[in-house]
Design a protein around this motif. Structure first.
Motif, PDB file in Angstrom:
ATOM      1  N   ARG A 102       1.896  12.170  -5.767  1.00  0.00           N
ATOM      2  CA  ARG A 102       2.699  11.162  -5.055  1.00  0.00           C
ATOM      3  C   ARG A 102       4.051  11.048  -5.738  1.00  0.00           C
ATOM      4  O   ARG A 102       4.126  10.954  -6.975  1.00  0.00           O
ATOM      5  N   TYR A 105       5.775   5.576  -4.366  1.00  0.00           N
ATOM      6  CA  TYR A 105       4.681   4.673  -4.020  1.00  0.00           C
ATOM      7  C   TYR A 105       5.244   3.281  -3.698  1.00  0.00           C
ATOM      8  O   TYR A 105       5.104   2.328  -4.455  1.00  0.00           O
ATOM      9  N   ASP A 117       4.404  11.943  -0.507  1.00  0.00           N
ATOM     10  CA  ASP A 117       3.479  12.772  -1.284  1.00  0.00           C
ATOM     11  C   ASP A 117       3.949  14.210  -1.236  1.00  0.00           C
ATOM     12  O   ASP A 117       4.415  14.692  -0.198  1.00  0.00           O
ATOM     13  N   HIS A 375       0.328   6.759  -8.705  1.00  0.00           N
ATOM     14  CA  HIS A 375       0.226   5.573  -7.842  1.00  0.00           C
ATOM     15  C   HIS A 375       0.351   4.337  -8.751  1.00  0.00           C
ATOM     16  O   HIS A 375      -0.599   3.563  -8.886  1.00  0.00           O
TER      17      HIS A 375
END
Ligand code: SAH
Length: 395
Positions: A102, A105, A117, A375
């Motif tokens: 990722r 976020y 992503d 994340h």
């Protein structure tokens, strides 16, 4: 600039840099801003405290872009925010054994509602807020320059878009259309995924660290991988030396994808089974058959979408943990997860403890797990912690 005026005292969460402004905090909105338009946020004393984007359809009526009222919200602003998100992850993005990662976020990277992503040569974006929707073409154009790639694809097809008054959207935003199967490398494991048809943006990147933990726990063990999807934990278990892995999912097509992932990693069909079934029923069936496993992974979908569903969800989490506990050998490991934001860690731990007890077992927690570091949880934004997991060893 058009402005949003807060009720008295309602600036306090903003002063702690929480980016959401709920409808109940608002005294009035001046100048009739459009959806996604930048507005100045004014406290009850008349002082400007933030710039935000306005969202007339949502209960979260505005989300803050910047707490620096002098900072212009323009292309250069998005460039700085995207660069900062990429820079934070430089070490992860440079790792050839992490080609799925990722990059952005959302609120945790101070870009509310934006997910980006990376899967190898392709980027996949989700725009879950009218603010980022309004800046979509600018964001896409910046991304292709900041992060050289073959193509940028949109997967803004989740239901949360409707709360923002937005239609689902999917398709190529820039460059090439990704092939039907894109392959990523995760710690030497190869996973194929479908950017167009997979869950979320194609894969559960949030379980990156936890698949590695499961790998390390499985040497010489028989494993039951429940809610297996495309075999993420199953492949990790075999890579870690598991003797055999039973993978269960209600989706036959996800399991066919899993078959491809086992093959990609050189595992043969004697090492794993793919069972299309409802986990709730299968665990009971296995119990009646006296089946025993040494590791059981429970990684269900989000049972609670909202706070209102939380009781039903708690019962479901308890049921699977109870049934699984009954199948574990002495010293067996229960690896259980919840990705429901509405169920916090203390509650999830309590549910698990009650389930193990009701199964007539005792045990200890040996690992507390959470979402992977790409994340991150913004310090002012604890809502972004959603994935919780426990590894419990049962006596
Ligand atoms: N562990 C996976 C992600 C799991 S996603 C990974 O790391 O990649 C949740 C999965 O649960 C989905 O594949 C969905 O098809 C499956 N599922 C949902 N409800 C189910 C049920 N009652 N029984 C079996 N599988 C179910």
């Amino acid at each position: 600039m058009k402005s949003l005026h807060l009720n008295k005292g309602r600036e306090s969460s903003l002063l702690r840099r929480h980016p959401w402004i709920f409808s109940g905090a608002i005294q009035r909105v001046a100048g009739k801003p459009q959806a996604g338009e930048t507005i100045s946020v004014i406290d009850a004393s008349g002082k400007a405290i933030a710039s935000a984007a306005y969202s007339p359809s949502s209960q979260i009526r505005a989300r803050v872009w910047s707490f620096d009222t002098e900072e212009a919200i323009d292309e250069a602003f998005f460039k700085r925010r995207l660069e900062a998100a990429i820079k934070r992850r430089k070490r992860l993005l440079d790792d050839p054994q992490r080609s799925g990662c990722r990059i952005v976020y959302a609120e945790s990277d101070e870009l509310p509602g934006l997910i980006v992503d990376r899967y190898g040569d392709y980027l996949v974006c989700q725009f879950f807020f009218v603010g980022v929707e309004a800046w979509k073409s600018v964001i896409v154009s910046l991304l292709k320059d900041l992060f050289p790639c073959k193509g940028i694809y949109e997967r803004s097809d989740a239901a949360v878009r409707s709360r923002e008054g937005l239609e689902p959207m999917q398709g190529v935003l820039w460059g090439e259309e990704p092939p039907e199967i894109v392959q990523i490398n995760e710690h030497g494991r190869l996973y194929g995924l479908s950017i167009a048809h997979g869950h979320k943006t194609g894969f559960y990147l949030d379980q990156f660290d936890n698949r590695e933990i499961v790998r390390k726990l499985c040497e010489g063990k028989s494993v039951l991988n429940c809610f297996a999807y495309t075999g993420g934990f199953g492949v990790a278990a075999l890579q870690g030396g598991a003797t055999h892995v039973v993978n269960v999912d209600s989706s036959g097509s996800a399991l066919e994808f899993a078959r491809g992932n086992f093959a990609r990693n050189g595992f043969n069909e004697e090492q794993y089974e793919l069972i299309t079934a409802n986990v709730f029923d299968l665990l009971r069936e296995y119990k009646s058959q006296g089946r025993v496993f040494e590791v059981i992974v429970l990684d269900p979908p989000k049972f609670a979408e909202t706070k209102a569903q939380f009781k039903k969800a708690a019962r479901a989490y308890k049921d699977i943990a109870l049934q699984a506990s009954a199948l574990l050998s002495p010293g067996g490991l229960l690896v259980s997860f919840s990705c429901s934001g509405a169920i916090d860690l203390p509650l999830f731990q309590k549910i698990t403890a009650d389930a193990v007890l009701d199964a007539g077992r005792t045990g200890q927690i040996i690992h507390y797990l959470h979402q992977a570091q790409d994340h991150p949880v913004g310090l002012p934004f604890p809502e972004s912690l959603y994935l919780k997991g426990l590894v419990s060893i049962l006596d």
